[in-house]
Structure formats: structure tokens, C-alpha cells
Motif scaffolding. Structure first.
Motif, PDB file in Angstrom:
ATOM      1  N   SER A  87      21.775  52.173  44.093  1.00 17.89           N
ATOM      2  CA  SER A  87      21.871  53.124  45.210  1.00 17.89           C
ATOM      3  C   SER A  87      23.311  53.559  45.458  1.00 17.89           C
ATOM      4  O   SER A  87      23.545  54.589  46.101  1.00 17.89           O
ATOM      5  N   ARG A  88      24.263  52.771  44.947  1.00 26.07           N
ATOM      6  CA  ARG A  88      25.684  53.096  45.108  1.00 26.07           C
ATOM      7  C   ARG A  88      26.252  53.857  43.906  1.00 26.07           C
ATOM      8  O   ARG A  88      27.462  54.048  43.814  1.00 26.07           O
ATOM      9  N   PHE A 133      31.520  45.967  47.646  1.00 23.51           N
ATOM     10  CA  PHE A 133      30.971  46.328  46.340  1.00 23.51           C
ATOM     11  C   PHE A 133      32.069  46.577  45.302  1.00 23.51           C
ATOM     12  O   PHE A 133      31.978  46.111  44.156  1.00 23.51           O
ATOM     13  N   ASP A 134      33.115  47.276  45.682  1.00 18.84           N
ATOM     14  CA  ASP A 134      34.165  47.606  44.723  1.00 18.84           C
ATOM     15  C   ASP A 134      34.884  46.365  44.221  1.00 18.84           C
ATOM     16  O   ASP A 134      35.154  46.229  43.021  1.00 18.84           O
ATOM     17  N   GLY A 178      27.323  44.851  49.711  1.00 19.71           N
ATOM     18  CA  GLY A 178      27.509  46.269  49.998  1.00 19.71           C
ATOM     19  C   GLY A 178      28.874  46.563  50.587  1.00 19.71           C
ATOM     20  O   GLY A 178      29.525  47.549  50.224  1.00 19.71           O
TER      21      GLY A 178
END
Length: 289
Positions: free
Chosen positions: A201-202, A176-177, A173
Motif C-alpha cells: 500500500s506504500r 517504513f523508510d 508504517g
């Protein structure tokens, strides 16, 4: 920084062996960093025999492995005072060398994991490790290491034991990118499902998996990912290991680790959240140049 160094016999058997391939890329970086290397006897002799790091004062010779050299590295990973505590270990493993299964070899990795220190077992991992230390020291990137940071052409495996699954989810999380830049992400069953739910969810497309899910570890997921590694279709493994629990599928875990060391120039493994976080920070520093 003090790092233990040991190499199985195959990896210093000739001038093109793994030890020398690593040092041709990283010897100058080791000198720039003034990294202290605590080297098991036969590895030390092989390095000097090929003229590698000759006259480098922070190079410390230890006894041969059969005389306890590797055991001493294990004790120093745990810590024996200010001048005899290692910050990690590089152990270039030949997976078919019987000595790679000796208790001291297994203990070296286990104590690195317990004490949240890097354990590096491949040429790719050793180059990556030195490059990351150079980034933390503010040095310029080495062009010879560029291929290891071409994430858009790589696959990363994200694996975690039960006690560390939440840490893996937190890690994914937080980064993430960056992890989304990999061409492919793979994971074993439960971890993979949790990572996909995190991605959805992202804002990741609901009809698309963020990670390719394999079986759970006990049902062979580690072996399935090992197959990808052997085919050079997975270059990085981030495996948050819990060294304190009995592992019913120990053979599968070791198979995965052996696959990584079999393709030593192409794959690498990180085994603790702290080591993985430090790698992420180094990547960001490298990309800022």
C-alpha cells in the motif's frame, strides 16, 4: 537513569568474558551518562576484580543471586518508591546456565515488558542500549558501535503477538523508510502478511515481498527465525510481546530468545513498542551527527 545489572557466571569467568567485552566499549559512556547501576553481588565483585568502574559512586551492590539479589531487581523494576525504581535491566544470559531459567530470571524480563522498560540480554544489545542513551543525552556517537547501526548489512525480525499486531503495523508504517533500509526483513505468518500488505500500500513492488514470511508462531515460525539468528543471518529482533496471555507455543518463543542469547555479540531483542520507539528516536539522533 537507574539500570539493574546481572550476569550469568560464564559471562564473567575470564578476562575476555561478555561482561568485560561490554564494559571495555561502554564504561566511559556509563560514566558520561552518570548511569546508576544496581548490580547483583557476584557481578559487582567480578567487575571490581577486573578494575571495571572502580571508584564510580553510582555503582550499587546487591546481594548474591542466591541471597535474593535478582529478586530485588525484579521488585525495583515494578517500583518501590522514588529511590528504588529501575528504568530497565541488563541481564547477560548464558542460555545453558540453569539459573537463567529460575523464576526470578523469567520475572525480571516479564516485569520489564509489563512496565514498558528495556530488558537487555546480550552484549550487542547492551552496547546498543548504552549508545542509544548517549544519543538521547546529546553525546557524540561511539565508533565502536558503528557496526550495530549498519542496517544495510543486517536482517531484522518483526514479530508480534495477536493483541499487539496492530501496534506492530503502526510502528512499521511510521518508520517504513528506516526499516526498509535493512538488507532483509523477516516475520512469522500473520504478522508477515499484514506487513507485506502495508508495504504494497506504500508503493513497494507488488511482485516483491517486503518481509520474508515464515510459518506462524504456533506452527514453528519462531524456530525458523531462531535458525537464522544462530547462523548470524538475523541481527535484530523486534518482538512485541503480550505478557498477559497464555502462550501455547511458549517453548518456541523461549527457543527464539535463547538463540538471541547464544550469539550474544551479534544479536539483540527489543520487546515493547515504547522501547522500540525510543530506539528509533536514538537512531535518528545518531544519524544527524
Amino acid at each position: 537513569m537507574r539500570i539493574g545489572l546481572a550476569v550469568n557466571q560464564l559471562h564473567h569467568a575470564n578476562r575476555d568474558a561478555a561482561l568485560y567485552r561490554w564494559l571495555r566499549v561502554c564504561a566511559d559512556g556509563i560514566r558520561e551518562l552518570q548511569m546508576e547501576l544496581h548490580v547483583v553481588g557476584r557481578t559487582y565483585d567480578a567487575m571490581l576484580g577486573e578494575g571495571m568502574l572502580q571508584g564510580y559512586p553510582p555503582l550499587k551492590r546487591y546481594p548474591y543471586g542466591r541471597h535474593g539479589g535478582l529478586m530485588k531487581l525484579v521488585a525495583e523494576v515494578v517500583g518501590l518508591g522514588e529511590t528504588r525504581t529501575l528504568d530497565g535491566a541488563i541481564y547477560l544470559i548464558d542460555p545453558v546456565d540453569p539459573s537463567s531459567d529460575y523464576p526470578e530470571a523469567a520475572a525480571l524480563k516479564r516485569q520489564c515488558v509489563i512496565h514498558h522498560k528495556p530488558f537487555v540480554s546480550t552484549v550487542a544489545g547492551a552496547i546498543d542500549f548504552i549508545e542509544c542513551q548517549r544519543m538521547h543525552a546529546g553525546l557524540e556517537p561511539l565508533p565502536a558501535a558503528d557496526r550495530l547501526f549498519a542496517f544495510e548489512r543486517q536482517t531484522v525480525a518483526l514479530i508480534a503477538h495477536d493483541a499487539l499486531k496492530q501496534e506492530m503495523f503502526d510502528f512499521a508504517g511510521a518508520h517504513f523508510d528506516l526499516l526498509s533500509r535493512f538488507a532483509t526483513r523477516v516475520a512469522t505468518g500473520t504478522t508477515g502478511q499484514g506487513l507485506n500488505e502495508l508495504a504494497w500500500s506504500r508503493g513497494w513492488p507488488k511482485d516483491k515481498e517486503w518481509v520474508v514470511r515464515y510459518n506462524s508462531g504456533p506452527l514453528g515460525g519462531d524456530a525458523q527465525i531462531a535458525d537464522r539468528i544462530l547462523d548470524q543471518r538475523c541481527q535484530r529482533v523486534i518482538f512485541f510481546e503480550d505478557p498477559h496471555v497464555a502462550r501455547q507455543h511458549e517453548a518456541d518463543i523461549r527457543l527464539l530468545e535463547r538463540a538471541v542469547t547464544t550469539v550474544t555479540d551479534e544479536a539483540m531483542c527489543m520487546t515493547t513498542p515504547i522501547v522500540a520507539q525510543r530506539w528509533i528516536e536514538a537512531v535518528k539522533k545518531r544519524e544527524a551527527f
